[in-house]
Write an enzyme that holds these catalytic residues in place. Sequence first.
Site, PDB file in Angstrom:
ATOM      1  N   LYS A  52      -7.026  -1.133   8.695  1.00 51.17           N
ATOM      2  CA  LYS A  52      -6.259  -2.288   8.544  1.00 51.17           C
ATOM      3  C   LYS A  52      -6.579  -3.016   9.552  1.00 51.17           C
ATOM      4  O   LYS A  52      -6.740  -4.455   9.425  1.00 51.17           O
ATOM      5  CB  LYS A  52      -4.686  -1.797   8.296  1.00 51.17           C
ATOM      6  N   GLN A  96       3.164   2.426   8.525  1.00 54.71           N
ATOM      7  CA  GLN A  96       2.436   3.425   7.919  1.00 54.71           C
ATOM      8  C   GLN A  96       3.187   4.534   7.538  1.00 54.71           C
ATOM      9  O   GLN A  96       4.159   5.367   8.187  1.00 54.71           O
ATOM     10  CB  GLN A  96       1.399   3.800   8.770  1.00 54.71           C
ATOM     11  N   ASP A 119       4.070  -4.728   2.303  1.00 54.93           N
ATOM     12  CA  ASP A 119       3.976  -3.600   1.512  1.00 54.93           C
ATOM     13  C   ASP A 119       4.143  -3.838   0.224  1.00 54.93           C
ATOM     14  O   ASP A 119       4.298  -2.997  -0.701  1.00 54.93           O
ATOM     15  CB  ASP A 119       4.345  -2.274   2.188  1.00 54.93           C
TER      16      ASP A 119
HETATM   17  N1  GUN Z   1       0.825   5.362   3.122  1.00 55.05           N
HETATM   18  C1  GUN Z   1      -0.047   5.572   2.321  1.00 55.05           C
HETATM   19  N2  GUN Z   1      -0.060   4.434   1.417  1.00 55.05           N
HETATM   20  C2  GUN Z   1       0.479   3.441   2.077  1.00 55.05           C
HETATM   21  C3  GUN Z   1       0.717   2.014   1.694  1.00 55.05           C
HETATM   22  O1  GUN Z   1       0.417   1.296   0.852  1.00 55.05           O
HETATM   23  N3  GUN Z   1       1.573   1.448   2.825  1.00 55.05           N
HETATM   24  C4  GUN Z   1       1.889   2.047   3.835  1.00 55.05           C
HETATM   25  N4  GUN Z   1       2.690   1.635   4.805  1.00 55.05           N
HETATM   26  N5  GUN Z   1       1.598   3.222   4.138  1.00 55.05           N
HETATM   27  C5  GUN Z   1       1.105   4.069   3.177  1.00 55.05           C
END
Ligand code: GUN
Length: 286
Positions: A52, A96, A119
């Site tokens: 990211k 996350q 998200d």
């Molecule tokens: N962990 C696995 N997929 C995701 C996601 O799309 N967003 C976040 N914040 N954590 C994750």
Amino acid sequence: MATIIDGKALAAKIRLQAKERAERLRAQGVEPGLAVVLVGDDPASKTYVRAKHRDCEECGIVSFDYALPAETTEDELLGLIQRLNGDAAVAGILVQMPLPAHIDAERVIQAIDPEKDVDGFHPMNLGKLVRGLPGLRPCTPAGIMRMLEEYGIDPHGKRAVMVGRSSIVGKPMSLMLLAADATITIAHSSTAELASACRDADILVVATGQARMVRRDWVKPGAVVVDVGMDRDENGKLCGDVAYDEVEPLAEAITPVPGGVGPMTRAMLMENVMYAAERQVAARRA
Ligand code: GUN
């Protein structure tokens, strides 16, 4: 021979568009920023977080790295989120998942300002999705809708089957397909006759986390198959929830693993950050 839906190429195009939007904001004196919060040191999560930050760099989005120890308390995390909510340099906040067991993920998600919830997990944004209102959408289903659109696959009037009912993928995906006029079935681990339910699908989206679960005889010839899985087969090789080699010859179109849904999820995060940043700028000027 199926059309292979190239998520990697489309994701690159979306990152470029995000970069252009970031440049336009910067020309107006605004730096779009994303705060990425990681609690603990789960290796997979660390890999996702690194990716990211890399994507942000490519798009000209400032990324703020908050790597917190596994012992961080819920109150400490909530305190950080409060600060980030009030920080004008932070357009988007991503925490996350999964969080350590002693932290209530639901409380954390609900603490994020819905305008910064890139998200799309906050109940306010999920509520907007239910109501058909514009808002921040979860990245994986939003990326899948974009792939279908790009490849001229219109869900209108089609039978769509979503295998998996998570809040991150299955439920929002179903709502987006419904909004696009598909007739949607949500199947899951308790669904009777799962293979037969899948065989009804014109559009089959699979998010079960079970390596190669969907076999040749689960798929109607001519179906569009979208594989959200990121699994390992018995030899440790990366694979999806769909037995690609078996299903590809009979599908109309299919997403590969890797190179399908995964890159699109990451690209849609960049798009969400730009959407959030632009809205916040407009709100401050109003
Ligand atoms: N962990 C696995 N997929 C995701 C996601 O799309 N967003 C976040 N914040 N954590 C994750």
